[in-house]
Design an enzyme around this catalytic site. Sequence first.
Site, short mmCIF file in Angstrom:
data_model
loop_
_atom_site.label_atom_id
_atom_site.label_comp_id
_atom_site.label_asym_id
_atom_site.label_seq_id
_atom_site.Cartn_x
_atom_site.Cartn_y
_atom_site.Cartn_z
N CYS A 63 0.84 -1.19 0.00
CA CYS A 63 0.00 0.00 0.00
C CYS A 63 0.88 1.25 0.00
O CYS A 63 1.96 1.26 0.61
CB CYS A 63 -0.89 -0.01 1.24
SG CYS A 63 -2.14 1.30 1.27
N ASP A 64 0.43 2.28 -0.67
CA ASP A 64 1.08 3.58 -0.64
C ASP A 64 -0.01 4.63 -0.46
O ASP A 64 -1.03 4.59 -1.16
CB ASP A 64 1.86 3.85 -1.92
CG ASP A 64 2.64 5.14 -1.82
OD1 ASP A 64 3.61 5.18 -1.03
OD2 ASP A 64 2.27 6.12 -2.51
N THR A 65 0.19 5.54 0.47
CA THR A 65 -0.82 6.55 0.78
C THR A 65 -0.21 7.94 0.70
O THR A 65 0.89 8.17 1.20
CB THR A 65 -1.39 6.31 2.20
OG1 THR A 65 -1.95 4.99 2.25
CG2 THR A 65 -2.47 7.32 2.55
#
Length: 162
Positions: free
Chosen positions: A43-45
């Site tokens: 995941c990348d936010t």
Amino acid sequence: MGLEFEVVVPGVDELTSGDAEELVRLNALRKARAVDGSLVIACDTDVVLDDKVLGKPASPSEAREYLDRMSGRAHTVMSGLVVVDGEERVGVERTTVVFKELSDEEKERYVRFGEWEGRSGGYAIQTLGSSLVARLEGSVSNVVGLPVGLLAELAPELFERT
């Protein structure tokens, strides 16, 4: 959620410029592809304000600048999520977060608290950062760090009990 997992830091350099949706998607893919395993979730936010990715503030003064800019306004928390289990499944989650009008004292207290360090947008909603928020529209888990609803869409088999 009852899942056993191991956290692996992929050690990839994150892309920092370009279209926000493409950035979170590509960064999540880069992370997933850097890790070996039969099942990988990456995941990348990022926090997006005025169509620009804010990134992680490098200093207390930059963290304060972010709070100044977000005070009384809406921004988007955008996450790219990748599930790899022989095939790559990719999705993007968006959540709108509206900050209340922040006083100078609230901004200074938050910066001194230090929760902004290493956080996209310079805040974390889990503890003191929740006092900055007037309302949220969309996935709470996306803002906390892992968009669980999107994960259930991409990999429903993870949530099946036998």
